[in-house]
Each structure stands twice: as C-alpha cells, then as structure tokens.
Design a protein around this motif. Structure first.
Motif, PDB file in Angstrom:
ATOM      1  N   ILE A  12      37.352   8.928 -25.532  1.00  0.00           N
ATOM      2  CA  ILE A  12      36.089   8.802 -24.795  1.00  0.00           C
ATOM      3  C   ILE A  12      35.129   9.915 -25.200  1.00  0.00           C
ATOM      4  O   ILE A  12      35.494  11.085 -25.206  1.00  0.00           O
ATOM      5  N   LEU A  13      33.907   9.506 -25.504  1.00  0.00           N
ATOM      6  CA  LEU A  13      32.808  10.443 -25.741  1.00  0.00           C
ATOM      7  C   LEU A  13      31.752  10.152 -24.676  1.00  0.00           C
ATOM      8  O   LEU A  13      31.277   9.020 -24.574  1.00  0.00           O
ATOM      9  N   ALA A  14      31.430  11.137 -23.873  1.00  0.00           N
ATOM     10  CA  ALA A  14      30.401  10.960 -22.833  1.00  0.00           C
ATOM     11  C   ALA A  14      29.393  12.098 -22.949  1.00  0.00           C
ATOM     12  O   ALA A  14      29.772  13.264 -23.036  1.00  0.00           O
ATOM     13  N   VAL A  15      28.114  11.744 -22.969  1.00  0.00           N
ATOM     14  CA  VAL A  15      27.036  12.726 -23.114  1.00  0.00           C
ATOM     15  C   VAL A  15      25.980  12.444 -22.052  1.00  0.00           C
ATOM     16  O   VAL A  15      25.603  11.295 -21.835  1.00  0.00           O
ATOM     17  N   THR A  16      25.521  13.499 -21.404  1.00  0.00           N
ATOM     18  CA  THR A  16      24.457  13.378 -20.404  1.00  0.00           C
ATOM     19  C   THR A  16      23.368  14.397 -20.721  1.00  0.00           C
ATOM     20  O   THR A  16      23.668  15.560 -21.013  1.00  0.00           O
ATOM     21  N   PHE A  17      22.123  13.957 -20.672  1.00  0.00           N
ATOM     22  CA  PHE A  17      20.962  14.839 -20.784  1.00  0.00           C
ATOM     23  C   PHE A  17      20.173  14.684 -19.488  1.00  0.00           C
ATOM     24  O   PHE A  17      20.011  13.573 -18.986  1.00  0.00           O
ATOM     25  N   ASP A  18      19.684  15.800 -18.972  1.00  0.00           N
ATOM     26  CA  ASP A  18      18.850  15.688 -17.776  1.00  0.00           C
ATOM     27  C   ASP A  18      17.785  16.770 -17.784  1.00  0.00           C
ATOM     28  O   ASP A  18      17.876  17.749 -18.524  1.00  0.00           O
ATOM     29  N   GLY A  19      16.781  16.557 -16.969  1.00  0.00           N
ATOM     30  CA  GLY A  19      15.694  17.521 -16.880  1.00  0.00           C
ATOM     31  C   GLY A  19      15.071  17.490 -15.492  1.00  0.00           C
ATOM     32  O   GLY A  19      15.155  16.497 -14.772  1.00  0.00           O
ATOM     33  N   HIS A  20      14.451  18.620 -15.149  1.00  0.00           N
ATOM     34  CA  HIS A  20      13.854  18.776 -13.832  1.00  0.00           C
ATOM     35  C   HIS A  20      12.552  19.562 -13.979  1.00  0.00           C
ATOM     36  O   HIS A  20      12.488  20.514 -14.751  1.00  0.00           O
TER      37      HIS A  20
END
Length: 173
Positions: A12-20
């Motif tokens: 499994i490869l899981a990537v998350t990008f987020d911004g605020h």
C-alpha cells in the motif's frame, strides 16, 4: 467444487497533501488523497500473479475536500461550506464460489456537500455546532441485470442519496 484459499500480500502506498489558510476572518482548509494497493500471491503461489478481468492486481483511489468559512466576530459565529469527493477504483473479482463479479470496490464513490454553523460560546473551548450534509454515493454492489447479485453478470450500480443533520456541543477542558 471447493473454494481455494490463496494467500495474498498487499503493498500500500498512501499520500495525503493538505493546506490551511486563515486571515481577515476567512479560512480555507483543503486536502488531496491518493492510495494505491497492489496485491501479490505468496507462499506456494508466489510469482504466479495472473492478471485477468476477475483477478484484483491493483487499485487506485483518490479523494479531495475543501472547506471555506468566515468568522463573524460580533456574533461569535463561524459559517462554513464544505465539499468533498471520493473515487474508489472499481475492479472485477470473484464470489467465494468462483463466479465472476464486475464493479467491485473497497467503498462507494461518494460526493458530499455541506454547511456548518458554530456558535463560539467560550471560544474553541465551548461551542455549539450545527452541521448539514447532502451525500451522494454510487454503491459498488448493485443489482444484477435480471438475476441475483451473484449471477456472474455485470452489476448495475445503485445510488444512495441521503441528508445528515448534526447538532454537537463541544466542551474542551
């Protein structure tokens, strides 16, 4: 016939990008998500990964969400709008009896639209929040065309739409 159990390993490869961002009473929160799952036989079946229509070899799932809001200072209230989407990859699989099944997935494709109102009674420590969400889901397991769900024919995806209302009192001490 008897169902054969084949040991399977998943990578499994899981990537998350987020911004605020916050400023002048406004805020924006966003996130992007990507997941890839690859399945491999192991044990006595190592190296015999047959790739076919009804053998899951890999899936790719994506998601995105955005929330935009404004803090109304005189009323001590936050007003926000929210939208999100989840796209679960569909694949062909088999029933325990070996019948082929089209349109399988790890979860439904989902779109959500919502709004929220929060009254900051005592800042973030004590607040009352009212949320509303409208959810549209395309279920991976629909009813087969003219037969039961395990008939080995392509399934017709069903949609499930619903409204959700929530009233929450949050007290952090």
């Amino acid at each position: 016939g008897r169902a054969v159990s084949i040991p399977v390993r998943a990578e499994i490869l899981a990537v998350t990008f987020d911004g605020h961002m916050r400023g002048f009473g406004f805020f924006v929160n966003w996130s992007l998500f990507y997941r890839e799952v690859e399945f491999h036989n192991h044990g006595s079946m190592e190296g015999s990964n047959s790739i076919g229509r009804y053998t899951v070899a890999a899936t790719q799932d994506t998601a995105a969400t955005i929330e935009i809001g404004y803090y109304v200072t005189p009323l001590k209230t936050v007003i926000a709008l929210r939208a999100s989407a989840v796209n679960n990859d569909e694949f062909g699989s088999q029933t325990p009896g070996g019948q082929p099944v089209d349109g399988d997935a790890f979860g439904p494709d989902t779109n959500e639209y919502g709004s929220a109102f929060s009254w900051m009674i005592h800042g973030d420590s004590l607040k009352l929040t009212f949320d509303y969400r409208y959810v549209v889901q395309q279920m991976p397991h629909g009813t087969a065309r003219g037969k039961d769900a395990f008939a080995g024919v392509e399934r017709v995806s069903e949609h499930r739409n619903f409204h959700e209302f929530r009233l929450q009192l949050q007290w952090i001490f």
